[in-house]
Design a protein around this motif. Structure first.
Motif, PDB file in Angstrom:
ATOM      1  N   GLU A 115      -3.940   5.227   9.563  1.00 41.51           N
ATOM      2  CA  GLU A 115      -3.209   5.757   8.396  1.00 41.51           C
ATOM      3  C   GLU A 115      -3.873   5.389   7.081  1.00 41.51           C
ATOM      4  O   GLU A 115      -3.496   5.903   6.035  1.00 41.51           O
ATOM      5  CB  GLU A 115      -1.784   5.170   8.368  1.00 41.51           C
ATOM      6  CG  GLU A 115      -0.943   5.511   9.562  1.00 41.51           C
ATOM      7  CD  GLU A 115       0.302   4.638   9.646  1.00 41.51           C
ATOM      8  OE1 GLU A 115       0.503   3.762   8.775  1.00 41.51           O
ATOM      9  OE2 GLU A 115       1.055   4.829  10.598  1.00 41.51           O
ATOM     10  N   LEU A 116      -4.809   4.444   7.119  1.00 42.14           N
ATOM     11  CA  LEU A 116      -5.365   3.894   5.876  1.00 42.14           C
ATOM     12  C   LEU A 116      -6.772   4.410   5.627  1.00 42.14           C
ATOM     13  O   LEU A 116      -7.495   4.737   6.581  1.00 42.14           O
ATOM     14  CB  LEU A 116      -5.399   2.351   5.979  1.00 42.14           C
ATOM     15  CG  LEU A 116      -4.053   1.664   6.129  1.00 42.14           C
ATOM     16  CD1 LEU A 116      -4.254   0.184   6.451  1.00 42.14           C
ATOM     17  CD2 LEU A 116      -3.225   1.814   4.866  1.00 42.14           C
ATOM     18  N   PRO A 117      -7.209   4.456   4.340  1.00 46.36           N
ATOM     19  CA  PRO A 117      -8.603   4.820   4.058  1.00 46.36           C
ATOM     20  C   PRO A 117      -9.552   3.709   4.514  1.00 46.36           C
ATOM     21  O   PRO A 117      -9.146   2.546   4.620  1.00 46.36           O
ATOM     22  CB  PRO A 117      -8.621   4.978   2.532  1.00 46.36           C
ATOM     23  CG  PRO A 117      -7.457   4.206   2.039  1.00 46.36           C
ATOM     24  CD  PRO A 117      -6.433   4.182   3.126  1.00 46.36           C
ATOM     25  N   GLY A 118     -10.799   4.084   4.748  1.00 40.60           N
ATOM     26  CA  GLY A 118     -11.790   3.150   5.302  1.00 40.60           C
ATOM     27  C   GLY A 118     -11.933   1.871   4.506  1.00 40.60           C
ATOM     28  O   GLY A 118     -12.099   0.791   5.083  1.00 40.60           O
ATOM     29  N   SER A 119     -11.840   2.001   3.173  1.00 46.52           N
ATOM     30  CA  SER A 119     -12.047   0.803   2.337  1.00 46.52           C
ATOM     31  C   SER A 119     -10.963  -0.245   2.582  1.00 46.52           C
ATOM     32  O   SER A 119     -11.167  -1.422   2.308  1.00 46.52           O
ATOM     33  CB  SER A 119     -12.059   1.201   0.860  1.00 46.52           C
ATOM     34  OG  SER A 119     -10.809   1.790   0.534  1.00 46.52           O
ATOM     35  N   GLN A 120      -9.805   0.194   3.082  1.00 47.99           N
ATOM     36  CA  GLN A 120      -8.719  -0.768   3.323  1.00 47.99           C
ATOM     37  C   GLN A 120      -8.680  -1.249   4.774  1.00 47.99           C
ATOM     38  O   GLN A 120      -7.816  -2.024   5.154  1.00 47.99           O
ATOM     39  CB  GLN A 120      -7.367  -0.139   2.973  1.00 47.99           C
ATOM     40  CG  GLN A 120      -7.192   0.080   1.488  1.00 47.99           C
ATOM     41  CD  GLN A 120      -5.891   0.781   1.177  1.00 47.99           C
ATOM     42  OE1 GLN A 120      -4.864   0.520   1.800  1.00 47.99           O
ATOM     43  NE2 GLN A 120      -5.933   1.682   0.209  1.00 47.99           N
TER      44      GLN A 120
END
Ligand code: EPS
Length: 389
Positions: free
Chosen positions: A266-271
């Motif tokens: 559910e989260l973007p790669g940076s997170q």
């Protein structure tokens, strides 16, 4: 290092044979018995656990407290056998008046097992599909755990939820879990937070009163791992594959997640991805969302794997089934059972994780004797230091 088990839930004993064991692992039988006791405990267990006092009996492969390099054989007695020896006799005819199990429990292996093996008694199936078998796994994994202790690896577990009673994520994030072994062991539900333990116990009490059963989620953590165990080079050799298979081999497991698990989707790669840094000449990571695995290999961070267990299929308020003799609608068998075995399953999962990790060490560093394995690990550690210079 591999194990095979034999034995029925109400047979005379369970047997585990562990092969591929290096020579020279010091074995303290008290550690194995301690794990067997931990597997038997937990709020929500049924009356069977008051009958059994699981103790490992070693019959091969250990001499003067050390493995010899031969297969290790361990047995665990079923004390309940004395109440079952006629119904579970290995030879002779079925006793007069034997009550066959003909009302399969939805969710158990009963029906499909009977169909597949062409028998007319679900007991032939349930005796082996019973989670009693996991006592033999925990005994067998005692060998893997003693090996891991020698190379500085520890494996522990805790329960994150039972039914809808949760260890809140914000509480969990604040806990120094590696320092909380005592709290976890003293909790009736293997949960490090006292308030969550009470909520879990209340959920189990309510389920029991309603003739229900409950599942839950637990986590297994392994610390002290070297980076690079497993493989990126072939699917089946990925440690992720092996751990997944091992955890799904435990009865009633319905989901396995590593690190952030499904939340990572559910989260973007940076997170999600853990930064790479150097600390005192060694590579390290700025977080552990990956749960200690990248590319199918250990990163050197703690391995964190969660598993979801479904509720136990034996319900005192039984589900609908079909009578295999009359083919009429019926109520499922109402056997003595546990209301919740999530804390016990967490201990079994520790055993499975220990086996997979021990096997990965043996593949990476040799498998004949402890002296050679330790020397190989030390020389690998030296090389890693020079790479971080
Ligand atoms: C089990 C049913 C219960 C559990 C058992 C698993 O046993 P019984 O039918 O004898 O009451 O207690 O688990 C164990 C005995 C154990 O040691 O884990 C089942 O149906 O799977």
């Amino acid at each position: 290092m591999h194990y095979v088990t034999a034995g029925e839930s109400h047979g005379p004993e369970l047997t585990a044979i562990v092969s591929g064991v290096p020579a020279g692992i010091p074995i303290d039988i008290r550690n194995i018995n301690h794990d067997l006791r931990r597997r038997q405990s937990g709020y929500g267990r049924g009356a069977r656990q008051q009958i059994e006092h699981d103790q490992a009996v070693v019959t091969a492969g250990i001499r003067f407290g050390r493995t010899t390099g031969a297969p290790v054989s361990i047995t665990v007695q079923n004390r309940d056998w004395e109440n079952w020896h006629e119904r579970m006799a290995h030879f002779g005819n079925a006793p007069a008046g034997l009550v066959r199990e003909v009302t399969p429990r939805p969710g158990h292996a009963d029906l499909v097992g009977v169909l597949r093996t062409n028998c007319d008694d679900c007991r032939n199936i349930l005796e082996r599909s019973s989670a009693r078998e996991t006592a033999a796994r925990v005994a067998a994994a005692g060998i893997a755990r003693e090996f891991l202790a020698e190379v500085g690896v520890e494996v522990y577990s805790y329960v994150a939820s039972i039914g809808d009673a949760h260890l809140p994520a914000e509480v969990e994030a604040q806990l120094d879990l590696a320092q909380m072994q005592m709290e976890i062991e003293l909790s009736a539900t293997r949960c490090p937070d006292p308030a969550a333990t009470e909520a879990m116990k209340a959920a189990i009490d309510a389920a029991k009163a309603a003739g229900e059963s409950l599942g839950g989620v637990f986590r297994v953590v392994a610390t002290g791992l070297v980076p690079g165990l497993g493989s990126y080079a072939s699917g089946p050799e990925r440690l992720t594959s092996k751990l997944g298979a091992a955890l799904f081999s435990i009865p009633a497991m319905k989901g396995v997640e590593f690190g952030l698990g499904f939340r990572a989707a559910e989260l973007p790669g940076s997170q999600v991805h853990d930064g790479i840094a150097l600390e005192g000449g060694a590579f390290t990571r700025t977080g552990n969302n990956a749960g200690g695995l990248e590319g199918g290999m250990t990163t050197g961070q703690p391995l964190v794997v969660s598993a979801a267990m479904k509720p136990i299929p034996t319900l005192m308020n039984p589900l609908k089934t079909v009578d295999l003799d009359t083919l009429a609608p019926a109520e499922a068998s109402r056997e003595r059972s546990d209301v919740c075995a999530v804390p016990a399953a967490a201990v079994v999962a520790e055993a499975e994780v220990a086996f997979v990790v021990a096997e990965a060490y043996l593949q990476a560093f040799g498998c004949t004797c402890m002296a050679d394995i330790k020397a190989n690990i030390a020389s690998y550690a030296e090389r890693l230091k020079t790479m971080g210079r």
